[in-house]
Write an enzyme that holds these catalytic residues in place. Structure first.
Site, short mmCIF file in Angstrom:
data_model
loop_
_atom_site.label_atom_id
_atom_site.label_comp_id
_atom_site.label_asym_id
_atom_site.label_seq_id
_atom_site.Cartn_x
_atom_site.Cartn_y
_atom_site.Cartn_z
N TYR A 110 -2.10 34.04 -29.25
CA TYR A 110 -1.31 35.18 -28.44
C TYR A 110 0.05 34.13 -28.11
O TYR A 110 1.09 34.38 -27.91
CB TYR A 110 -1.79 35.74 -27.49
CG TYR A 110 -1.12 36.81 -26.92
CD1 TYR A 110 -0.56 37.99 -27.13
CD2 TYR A 110 -0.68 36.53 -25.38
CE1 TYR A 110 0.26 38.65 -26.64
CE2 TYR A 110 0.04 37.33 -24.72
CZ TYR A 110 0.50 38.51 -25.27
OH TYR A 110 1.40 39.29 -24.33
N SER B 57 5.50 36.36 -22.29
CA SER B 57 4.23 36.23 -21.38
C SER B 57 4.17 34.82 -20.99
O SER B 57 4.88 33.96 -21.82
CB SER B 57 3.10 36.54 -22.37
OG SER B 57 1.93 36.09 -21.74
#
Length: 413
Positions: free
Chosen positions: A235, A222
């Site tokens: 995250y 990501s």
């Protein structure tokens, strides 16, 4: 003479941006880049000589772009590797990228081993109904080492003497929305357990099979693992750790002939992001577990706005998962896959801005791109004398909502 100097500096500024980005991309691709690099340097020298003859910067830039287009258009891509006899292991196939990739690879003729959390779940039942017998579904929670070892044994039994061509590390978890200070430690640990430790365990477990075939390891990461997206600290931290691990493996295992690719997708609608109940439960869980002092400092209205922003952002995410699926296929079958793939709308622009613009500009860009917060923390509003005004505004909104609800009830009756 002044016009010439101005043209030269305009040319130098533009060329520095484009050439710097091109060389950075070529070097990062980790492939035999000499022909491409020579072509770029040749184009640079040509344009520089033209500029030395007082050619206008705009015309010089046009010629440079034409040369680049000509080189790109006429450079024939190498043919893809054959699918026949290739087996791929994919994690996190209950939904999202994993589920879509299993169906696509199966249609292409791959032998696929797909892990799901629940063999009786909706995603697993869907795969069973649409896929061929080449697809083997394995119930695996990647945070459980015993289940990973069992998946290895099952995979070996079906592969026989054949090696495993590809591992797609797709399983991931994003369990929080909120500022780094407000995020619960359980969120940090949960993300690390799945996104980092679980993926590390799967990769290490299947490496012997991948080394045997000199195969591919593809990891869905990501941009939040490299850029400071607001409210994604837990995250992003887990993805940052994963990126470093994969890059270290890439260097260490180069003599074995393995190839590594990391995919950095933009916002796609996967997993629980479209589930309204999920967001409500996350919000309620956060409110109930925050310390009273933090809740007072930030205020419930601040946390509520964050939840609404995340939910609205998820609604605008793309439902078309094919860009990521096609990138996985390219990484599996390209003779020289890229080390990094930027997939989806806006990702390349974001990396360009974050790489070449001042930090103050890139930070503002990330804030506008992701969560555009308007509500300040309660303690800051009190310092600025805005607490009373916001309180009155919220009370008026609540009163209006109550009036509307009463009117609706009267209409129903």
């Amino acid at each position: 003479m002044e016009d010439y100097a101005l043209s030269f500096w305009i040319y130098m500024a533009v060329m520095s941006v484009f050439v710097g980005g091109a060389v950075k991309k070529i070097l990062a691709s980790h492939i035999s880049s000499m022909p491409t690099l020579v072509a770029w340097l040749g184009a640079i020298v040509l344009v520089e000589r033209l500029c030395a003859l007082c050619m206008p910067a705009v015309l010089a830039l046009g010629i440079f772009c034409a040369v680049c287009w000509f080189y790109t258009a006429w450079a024939a891509p190498a043919p893809a590797l054959p699918v026949e006899g290739k087996a791929v292991f994919i994690t996190g196939c209950d939904s999202g990228f994993g589920n879509a990739t299993v169906k696509h690879l199966d249609a292409m003729g791959f032998q696929v081993f797909a892990t799901v959390l629940d063999l009786e779940g909706e995603g697993a039942r869907h795969l069973k109904s649409v896929c061929s017998p080449r697809v083997s579904l394995l119930q695996v929670d990647i945070t459980q080492p015993q289940q990973i070892q069992q998946a290895l044994l099952d995979t070996k039994a079906k592969l026989g003497m054949k090696g495993l061509w590809g591992l797609v590390n797709n399983a991931g978890l994003c369990v929080n929305f909120g500022d780094a200070e407000l995020s619960l430690m359980s969120n940090y640990r949960g993300c690390m357990e799945v996104n980092f430790f679980g993926t590390v365990m799967v990769t290490k477990t299947f490496l012997p099979l991948l080394r045997q075939s000199k195969g591919r390891i593809i990891t869905i990461s990501s941009p939040s693992g490299e850029q400071p997206f607001p409210c994604l600290a837990s995250y992003g931290a887990s993805k940052a750790a994963l990126n470093l691990f994969i890059n270290t493996l890439r260097h260490e295992l180069e003599p074995w002939g393995l190839k590594f690719s990391t995919i950095l997708p933009s916002a796609f609608r996967t997993g629980q992001c479209r589930n309204t109940d999920y967001w409500e439960k996350q919000h309620k869980h956060l409110i109930q577990n925050l310390s009273p002092s933090l809740l007072e400092e930030y205020g419930e209205e601040y946390i509520l706005e964050t939840k609404d922003l995340f939910q609205n952002h998820a609604k605008t995410a793309s439902e078309d998962l094919s860009p990521v699926v096609n990138t996985i296929v390219e990484a599996l079958l390209s003779p020289q896959p890229s080390v990094r793939y930027y997939t989806g709308a806006g990702v390349r622009l974001m990396y360009f801005i974050c790489s070449y613009f001042p930090v103050s500009i890139s930070d503002k860009f990330l804030e506008k791109l992701f969560v555009k917060k308007k509500v300040m923390p309660r303690a800051l509003r009190k310092q600025n004398g805005l607490g009373t005004l916001l309180s009155h505004s919220l009370n008026n909104n609540n009163n209006n909502n109550n009036i509307n609800n009463n009117n609706n009830i009267s209409k129903i009756e």
